[in-house]
Design a protein around this motif. Structure first.
Motif, short mmCIF file in Angstrom:
data_model
loop_
_atom_site.label_atom_id
_atom_site.label_comp_id
_atom_site.label_asym_id
_atom_site.label_seq_id
_atom_site.Cartn_x
_atom_site.Cartn_y
_atom_site.Cartn_z
N SER A 97 4.37 -3.12 3.67
CA SER A 97 3.82 -3.22 5.01
C SER A 97 3.58 -1.81 5.52
CB SER A 97 4.75 -3.99 5.96
OG SER A 97 5.90 -3.21 6.27
N PHE A 98 2.70 -1.69 6.52
CA PHE A 98 2.23 -0.39 6.95
C PHE A 98 2.17 -0.35 8.48
CE2 PHE A 98 0.53 -1.70 2.95
CZ PHE A 98 0.64 -0.58 2.13
N ALA A 99 2.46 0.80 9.06
CA ALA A 99 2.30 0.97 10.51
C ALA A 99 2.29 2.45 10.86
CB ALA A 99 3.42 0.26 11.28
N LEU A 100 1.37 2.79 11.74
CA LEU A 100 1.32 4.14 12.32
C LEU A 100 2.01 4.04 13.69
CD1 LEU A 100 -2.34 4.72 11.26
CD2 LEU A 100 -0.48 6.29 10.66
N ARG A 122 -7.84 1.26 15.64
CA ARG A 122 -6.93 0.18 16.01
C ARG A 122 -5.48 0.54 15.72
NH1 ARG A 122 -6.91 -6.14 13.79
NH2 ARG A 122 -4.89 -6.69 14.75
N TYR A 123 -5.21 0.96 14.50
CA TYR A 123 -3.81 1.14 14.11
C TYR A 123 -3.21 2.45 14.62
CZ TYR A 123 -4.69 -3.01 11.38
OH TYR A 123 -5.00 -4.29 11.02
N TYR A 124 -4.05 3.47 14.85
CA TYR A 124 -3.56 4.68 15.52
C TYR A 124 -3.08 4.34 16.93
CZ TYR A 124 -4.97 8.62 12.46
OH TYR A 124 -5.08 9.54 11.45
N LEU A 125 -3.86 3.52 17.62
CA LEU A 125 -3.58 3.28 19.04
C LEU A 125 -2.49 2.24 19.26
CD1 LEU A 125 -7.27 3.28 20.33
CD2 LEU A 125 -5.56 5.08 20.65
N THR A 126 -2.47 1.19 18.47
CA THR A 126 -1.55 0.08 18.76
C THR A 126 -0.21 0.17 18.05
OG1 THR A 126 -2.33 -1.33 16.95
CG2 THR A 126 -3.55 -1.43 19.04
N GLY A 127 -0.15 0.88 16.92
CA GLY A 127 1.08 0.91 16.13
C GLY A 127 1.40 -0.42 15.47
N GLU A 128 0.43 -1.34 15.41
CA GLU A 128 0.65 -2.65 14.79
C GLU A 128 1.01 -2.52 13.31
OE1 GLU A 128 -2.46 -5.83 15.89
OE2 GLU A 128 -3.40 -3.89 16.34
N ARG A 129 1.77 -3.50 12.85
CA ARG A 129 2.09 -3.58 11.43
C ARG A 129 0.99 -4.35 10.71
NH1 ARG A 129 7.92 -5.95 10.20
NH2 ARG A 129 8.33 -4.29 11.72
N PHE A 130 0.64 -3.94 9.49
CA PHE A 130 -0.34 -4.67 8.69
C PHE A 130 0.10 -4.71 7.23
CE2 PHE A 130 -1.72 -0.33 9.37
CZ PHE A 130 -2.19 0.13 8.15
N ASP A 131 -0.46 -5.66 6.48
CA ASP A 131 0.00 -5.89 5.12
C ASP A 131 -0.87 -5.19 4.09
OD1 ASP A 131 -2.28 -7.46 4.91
OD2 ASP A 131 -1.20 -9.37 4.91
N ALA A 132 -0.54 -5.39 2.80
CA ALA A 132 -1.25 -4.70 1.73
C ALA A 132 -2.71 -5.13 1.64
CB ALA A 132 -0.53 -4.96 0.41
N THR A 133 -2.99 -6.39 1.88
CA THR A 133 -4.37 -6.87 1.83
C THR A 133 -5.22 -6.16 2.87
OG1 THR A 133 -3.67 -9.03 0.99
CG2 THR A 133 -5.86 -8.90 2.00
#
Length: 244
Positions: A117-120, A147-158
């Motif tokens: 899993s990934f998150a900034l 999106r991910y810079y601003l929200t810090g949401e977690r996302f998966d490998a896909t």
């Protein structure tokens, strides 16, 4: 321990991040040990390529807030991976956070499994993904980066593969790496080095143009009141004061 002993198999050297107690966070010790190991790989004619792997359930949790590396040393490490004349392949079966995504983005090829899993998370700490932008932004879809810079949401490998954070998502990481490593073994050292120069040119330009500015910007953010509150809240496992 920060790195496991290097393993060698038919021209492929595997360097394994081995500091599970702090989730392979980027401490001064880990940055130094990885830099030295990469230097050794660059100087060894028997090494065709490098695999960067990890122990435990986390590939890299980002900066070690209790023993952070010198920012110049971390930037130098990322640039070293990009400029290394031998391909660096990341094998990711765990979580990647914040600065760990910079380490991952510096690699030439990355394969992530279903446990990744990934998150900034920097914006949630009063910080920003400043220095890791140099290897990340040239390689990641701009809309996904926003999106991910601003929200810090977690996302998966896909999602990571779809948006360019990694090269490939696979159910079986080692099976997916077989043709990748076979291809690297079939390539000549000169051919690999010359080909890598072509695909990393824009990333190296980013380092050469922006390193000092982004290091200064990162230092200013770390010294801010927001960052002190964000990091304190993180270490105390509580919500920061700004949460709405």
């Amino acid at each position: 321990m920060t790195l496991a002993p290097a393993a060698h198999e038919r021209g492929i050297t595997t360097l394994t991040l081995d500091s599970p107690a702090n989730r392979n966070a980027l401490s001064a010790g880990l940055v130094g040990a990885l830099t030295e190991a990469l230097d050794a790989c660059a100087a060894d004619d028997g090494v065709r390529a490098v695999v960067l792997a990890h122990t435990g359930t986390t590939f890299c949790a980002g900066a070690d807030l209790t023993a952070p590396p010198d920012p110049h040393a971390f930037v130098a490490l990322m640039r070293h991976i990009v400029a290394l004349p031998k391909p660096v392949v990341a094998r990711v079966t765990g979580h990647v956070r914040a600065g760990g995504l910079g380490l991952l983005a510096a690699c030439d090829i990355s394969v992530a499994g279903p446990g990744a899993s990934f998150a900034l998370t920097e914006s949630r700490l009063g910080l920003a993904p400043a220095v890791i932008s140099m290897p990340l932004l040239p390689r990641v879809d701009p809309r996904a980066a926003a999106r991910y810079y601003l929200t810090g949401e977690r996302f998966d490998a896909t999602e990571a593969a779809r948006t360019g954070f990694v090269t490939l998502a696979a159910e079986d990481v080692d099976k997916a790496l077989v043709p990748v490593l076979d291809g690297l073994r079939r390539a000549s050292p000169q051919g690999l080095a010359a080909s890598k120069e072509l695909v990393t040119a824009s990333v190296l330009r980013s380092f050469d143009q922006h390193s000092e500015d982004l290091i200064a910007r990162s230092a200013a953010l770390f010294a801010s009141d927001d960052a002190r509150e964000g990091m304190t809240a993180f270490l105390e496992r509580r919500d920061p004061a700004w949460l709405l």
